[in-house]
Design an enzyme around this catalytic site. Sequence first.
Site, PDB file in Angstrom:
ATOM      1  N   GLY A 129      35.565  32.630 -19.711  1.00 30.51           N
ATOM      2  CA  GLY A 129      35.358  31.722 -18.272  1.00 30.51           C
ATOM      3  C   GLY A 129      36.360  32.089 -17.200  1.00 30.51           C
ATOM      4  CD  GLU A 246      36.136  43.120 -19.031  1.00 31.77           C
ATOM      5  OE1 GLU A 246      36.695  42.925 -18.052  1.00 31.77           O
ATOM      6  OE2 GLU A 246      35.098  42.547 -19.603  1.00 31.77           O
ATOM      7  CD  GLU A 374      30.162  46.691  -2.249  1.00 35.84           C
ATOM      8  OE1 GLU A 374      30.075  46.056  -3.509  1.00 35.84           O
ATOM      9  OE2 GLU A 374      28.775  47.089  -1.867  1.00 35.84           O
TER      10      GLU A 374
END
Lengths: 391, 391, 374, 374
Positions: A129, A246, A374
Site C-alpha cells: 500500500g 523490488e 519519465e
Amino acid sequence: MDLNLTPSEQKFRDDFRAWLKPNVPALWVGAVTSENRDDHNAYLRKWQRTLFEGGWAGISWPKQYGGRGATLMEQAIFQEDLALADAPHLIGTIGLSLVGPTIIALGTEEQKRRYLPPILAGDEIWCQGFSEPNAGSDLASVGSKAIRDGEDFIVNGQKIWTSFAQMADFCLSLVRTDFESPKHKGITCLLVDMRTPGISVRPLRQMSGDSGFNEVFFSNVRVPLTQVLGQVNSGWSTAMTALMNERANLGTGIQVLFKRNLSALIARSRTVDRNGQPASSDPVVRQKLAQAYLELEILRLNTNRALTSLSKSGTPGAEGSIQKLYWSEMNQRTQQIAQEILGPYGQLSDFDNGSWQYGYLRTRGNTIEAGTSEIQRNIIAERVLGLPKSY
Amino acid sequence: MDLNLTPSEQKFRDDFRAWLKPNVPALWVGAVTSENRDDHNAYLRKWQRTLFEGGWAGISWPKQYGGRGATLMEQAIFQEDLALADAPHLIGTIGLSLVGPTIIALGTEEQKRRYLPPILAGDEIWCQGFSEPNAGSDLASVGSKAIRDGEDFIVNGQKIWTSFAQMADFCLSLVRTDFESPKHKGITCLLVDMRTPGISVRPLRQMSGDSGFNEVFFSNVRVPLTQVLGQVNSGWSTAMTALMNERANLGTGIQVLFKRNLSALIARSRTVDRNGQPASSDPVVRQKLAQAYLELEILRLNTNRALTSLSKSGTPGAEGSIQKLYWSEMNQRTQQIAQEILGPYGQLSDFDNGSWQYGYLRTRGNTIEAGTSEIQRNIIAERVLGLPKSY
Amino acid sequence: MDFDLNKMQRLLKETARQFLSRQCKPERVRRLMETDTAYDAALWQAIADQGWTGLIVPESHGGLGAGIVELAVVAEEMGRACVPGPFLSTIFATALQPQHLEKIAAGEIKATVAILEQTANWDLESIRLKPSRDGEAFLLSGTKLFVPDADVADVLFCVARSADGLVVVAVERGAAGLTIDPMRSMDETRKLYRVTFDGVRGEALRNADIVSAMNVATVALCAEMVGGMQWILDATVEYAKTRQQFGRPIGSFQAVQHQCADMVLLTESARSATYYAAWALTQNAPGAQLAVSVAKSYCSDAYREVANRGIQLHGGIGFTWEHDLQLYYKRAKSSETLFGDSTFHRERIASFVVDESPPAAGQLTNERAAVAAR
Amino acid sequence: MDFDLNKMQRLLKETARQFLSRQCKPERVRRLMETDTAYDAALWQAIADQGWTGLIVPESHGGLGAGIVELAVVAEEMGRACVPGPFLSTIFATALQPQHLEKIAAGEIKATVAILEQTANWDLESIRLKPSRDGEAFLLSGTKLFVPDADVADVLFCVARSADGLVVVAVERGAAGLTIDPMRSMDETRKLYRVTFDGVRGEALRNADIVSAMNVATVALCAEMVGGMQWILDATVEYAKTRQQFGRPIGSFQAVQHQCADMVLLTESARSATYYAAWALTQNAPGAQLAVSVAKSYCSDAYREVANRGIQLHGGIGFTWEHDLQLYYKRAKSSETLFGDSTFHRERIASFVVDESPPAAGQLTNERAAVAAR
C-alpha cells in the site's frame, strides 16, 4: 567474460528443473470469474505451498530465515525456469520479494518470527500500500493519515494500484504520522492486517477489461504500534529498502513471456496474408519482426550484464531503471508491430484467444506502472550520469 | 475554405513571375572561395539592387517607406517564386525582414530616413548580433557590455552565430547597459556600424565544412547614443519585436528546396541498386520515400493554414514555432532517408556534387539554429497550450 | 487562399459540438458500447433530424447537398464525441449514390458497405467474392469480414467481382441466405460483423463509383480521427494543468510539456491533411486520391501516437476503464486499420510519387509547387 | 555466468585507453584527416609495438593470439579515440588468415579487403568480379569501390567470384594494372578508394573463410562504434553539467536529462550486443552469425542516434568544425553503412528467425531460452 553457466549455476538449474517437472500443476484453463475466484486463489496458494515444501520458496532469503540464500544469478534462473515450465504465477510474490526482505532487514525479532514463516509457506498473502491518488510518481506525498491513539494508530486514507489486495491478508502500508516535518520525514511504514475493521477494497477495472489493481480504503482503521516496520517517521527509508529489493528483480521471468509472444507472432506472420503472400515474406513485415527480435535479444543480454554487475557490486543501483525503461518501451513497440502485422484480426476478442488485443491494451500500462518512463529517465540521468536534480 | 489563389493573389504571382523571367540572373556556378568572394558579394548585391529597381524589395513594408504593402500570402508567393526561379538568395534578408520592420516600428524619424532606403536598395547589408556564447537559448543573458561615455556607449563583448557578418555594413546588436536590474531589464538594442574601430569578425567553420556563421568581437567599440533603437534598457522588447517579424516568416521559400531535394532523391532511387533492382521498387525504400513525401506535403498544408490564420489574426503567435519544429525535424528525417537509400554513395563528396553529404550534415543544425527544438516545444506548451512555465 | 472554415462551416461545427455534447455524452457512449449493436434509435433519429444522414446527399434527393469539407466538419465533431453507431457506414453508403438515397437521407434506413474478405486487404483489387447472374439480379455466395454495423443496416452494399469488374450489390436486411455474426473487437463503439452469403439475391447499383465513395468515407474517418485527437489533447492539457506532483502541476515539467507540444504538431498536421483531402475531393482535384492517402496514412499513425501520449501523461488513471481515454484509445486503433493503415497508404502514395516516370514527376513538382502557395 | 571483462581484459582496456590518450589526441586525428591517406607511420609503428596488428594472429605466427573479446576491447578504445588509419582493414585481413600473417602481425605490412562493387551491396552473393585463371594465379579485371585504406595497403585482398565460388585474391601494392583513386567521403578519418584492376595478377588465399573474417571485422567495427558512443555520451554529460542557461546547468532540464538517459540505453545496449557477438564468435557458438547481425543492426542505428542527440544537446557549438563531436558524427555515418546498415542486417536476421519452418523456430526458442539465463 564467460557467458556459460558456472557448474554451481548449472546444478541449481538442473535441480530446480528436476523438481519442477513432477510438481508444476496443470495450467489453469479459462477465465477467472466471480464464481471460480475462490478456487483460483486456492489453486495459487496450493502452488506456493508446494514450492515451500520443496524448499523453493523465498530462495533469495538467508538460510537462517528459511530461504535458500540463492545468488542473483540463481534467482534469475529460478524466475526463468518458472516461466519456461508454465508455472502459475506466485500469489505471494509481494511477500516473498518485497515485504520479507524488508522485514529481515528492518523488522523486530517478534515481527520476523510472526510474519516470515507464513510468507514462505504461502499461508499469508501480502499487498503493497504505497501509491495514493495524489502520490503516484511523487510517492513522498503520501497523505493517508495515522493518528496516535494510545497504543494504536488510527488510519484514514486511500491507496490505489494495489495488486493482490482482494486476496491479501496483510498490507505493507505507508502512512503520514507527522504533518509538520518536510514530507519525506513524516512517513511511517505499517504492517496492516487486511481483516481489520474499516478496510475496504474496490477492484479497479483497466481498459483491457480485467482488474489487476485495486483501491484500498482505510476508514478509522486501528493498527497497533507494534506493527510499525522500522521507526516511526522513518517510513521513507523503509520504503526505499523495500523498493530497492523490488528493483533488483530485473525481469528475467517476463522475458520468457516476451519470447513466447514473439515466437507466436512470427508463426502467425506465416499464416496472415499480405498482398497475396504470407506476411512473413513481406520485406516491410520482415524488417519489423527482425527489429522486435533484436530488441528482445538485447534485453536478454542487457539483463545478463546487469546481473553480473549487481552480483559483483552487491547493491542495486540504477540497473533496474535501465531494465524497466528498456523492456516496457520495447514491449509496447512489439505489441504495436503485432497489430500492424495482424491488421484487424489483431483486434478481435476471439482471434488467438484475444491475446493480441489484450496484449496491446495491457502493455500500455507498462510505461506507467512501477515507475513511469519519465521517472526512470530522471533516475538514470541523476544516479547513473550524475546530472543535477531537475526539480 | 478555398485553397485557390484569389484573383489579386493570382495577379501578384503573375506580375512577379513576369518580372522575374527576364530579370533573374544566371545561377552562380561553383564554390565561393577567398579569391572570388568579392565577386560573389557584388553578384548578390546587384541582384538585390535589381529587385529594388523593379519594385520588389521590402515588399512587406508599408508603401510610405518604399515597400509594397504586400499581404502575408503575397509574401509567401514572393518567397516561393524566388525559389522556383532559382533566384540568388537575398543578401539583405536580415535588413529587409528583421531590421527594417523593427526600425519602422520603433525607430526615430531620423533613423528611418537614414537606414531604410539603403536597406531597400541593397546598398547596406545588416547582420543580427543577438546570440552570445553564454546567451544562446537563454537570450536574456546577453553579456556584451555598453558603458556610457559622454554621448557614446563603449561596447565590449562577443557575438556568435552571426550570419552575413563578414559582408555586413551594420549590426543590430543587443548589449547590456544596466548591470543591476533583472536580466531582461538591462538590455539595449544598438544600430552598430560594422566599420567602427574595434570590431573584428571571425568566420565559424561548420562541420559541413562551410562557414555560414561568424563570431563578432567588440573591443572598446564607440557607438553614439543616437544609435539606440527603441529606448535604453528596453532592448528586450525591441528584440522581441524583431524576432516576431522573423517568426512570421513561415518558410515558404525553403519548401521549394525541400521539394526539389525530394524529387532528386526519388529520381536517384530509380538508379541506385537494391538487391539487383532499382531501389525505387524496394518495398522498404518505398515506405520511406512515401513517408518523406507525405511529411513534406503536410508541411505545405500546415503552412497554408498558418498563413491563413496569421493573415486573419494579424499578430504572429506560436505558428512560427510549430512550423519551425515541424520542418527542421522533418528535414533531418528526410536527409537520413536519403542516406539510407543512397548507402555509401550518399556520403561521397563528388556524388551529385556532394549535395547529399552536405545536406545530411548541414541539416543537423536545423534543430538548433533560430531556436532549438527544445525551446520551440517550450513555446508551444506555454503559449499555445497555456501550460505553466517550466523554469 | 483561405485555408480556414468559412462562417457557415464554423456555425456547423459549433452546432454539431453543442448537439453532441447534449445528445452523446460519454455515459451514453458507454451504455451503447455494452449493447450488441451500439445502435440507439433515439440518437439516430436525432442525428437524422439534424440532416446529417443526408449531409452529402443532393438536395434533389432530400439531402443537405453539402460538400466533403462540411462532412469533415461534422465527422470531426462525431469523432470528438466518439459517437457509436452507423454514421460512417451510412455516409459511405450515400457516397455510392444508391437508389435508396431519399430514405437514407431521411434517416428511415441505415446502410453499410461490405468490402474486406479473408485477406483483410483494403485494396479493391483483392476482392474475390464472385456473384452469379440471375436475370437482372445477382446471386452472392461467400463471406465478407469486418463489416461495420451490418446487424443494424437495413441495406448492405456488397462489393463483389463480376466478370465485368467490380460491382456493388445491394442486399436487403433479412434477405434469404444472409447470415450476420458479430466479430467482437477492441473498439466496442464500432461493431464489426462476419457476413455470410449463401445464394443471396441482390441488385447491382447503377454507376456506383466505389473508389470515390471509399475516398469520401476515408476522409470522413480521418476527420473523426482528428476530432478524437483533439479530445485527447484537450483532456491531457487540462489534466496536466491541474494534476499536482512534487508540489507543482505536472504540466510544468518539460517531459510533459514536450509530449504535449508533439501532440499539438500531430493533431494540427492531421487536421491540415484531412481538410485538404476533403477540399480536394470536393473540387475533384487531380491529386485527390493522393491527398486521401496522405491524410489516412498520417492520421493512422498520429491518432495512435496522440492516444499513447495521452495515456502516458495521465498516468495510471488514464489506463482505467472508468476514464474516457480508453474509448479514444481503442477508437484510435480501430480507425488505424479501417480503410487501410499507414503502411497500406504509404505504398499507395509511392505508387503515385515514386513510380511516375521522370517527366511526370516533373509535372508533379510543378503542379505541387503551383498548389504550394495558394 | 559472468558477462563482464575479466582482469586481463580490463587491463588491456586501461592500457589501450592510456596509450591512445597519449598517442592519438584529437589534434593528431585532425592532422591525419587532412592528409590523403589518414595514415601516420609513427602511429602505426606504435600500434604495432603494442602488438595490436597481430592481436588475433596466432602466437605461432607471431601474434598475440587473443580472442575476439579482446579485439573488441581494443577496438572500443580505438573507436573512442576515433583513430584514423588502416587498423580495422588490417584486422579484417588477418582474420582471413593469409600467408602474410607474420609480417602483418609485426606491423611490417598493412592490408585491406576489397568487397563492394557498383551495387554497394554487402551481400557476398552480389559479388560479380570474375577472375580468370593464369596457371596457379588469377588475373583480375574490374572495379571495386569504397575500399578502405587501399592506398596505404601493402597487400589488398580482393574478393572475387570464380567458377568454383568466392575466392580471395591477394594483390601486391604496385602490381601491374592496378589503379587506386580516392573516393572522398564524409568521414575523412577512414579514407575510401576506387580500385581498378586491369589484368592484375594475384594469388588466391588458401582456405580463406571470408564469411568468418567479415564477422570478425564487423564485430570490431561494432566495438569501435560503442567506443564512439561512449565518447559522445561522456562529452555530452560533461557539457550538460557545466553549460549554464537560464541560471542553471542545462543538465537540470528534463528535456536534456531524458535525452541523456536515452543515450545511456542506446550505448549500453550496443555494448551488450557487441560483446555478446564477440564472445559468440570466440566460442564458435551456433548463433554467432545472428549475433553479429543483431549487433551491427543495433549499433548502426544507435551510434547515429547517440551522435544526433550529442550534437543537439551541445547546441551550436557541437555543430562547429572546431568541436571534436564532428569527428564522431561523421564516423557514426561511415560506420553505419560499412559492412551493411541496419536494414541490411535486419533482413539477415529475418532470414534466420522468420524463415525457419515452425519446428525449427521451436528449437530456436529452446536454444535461445537455454542461452537466456546464462
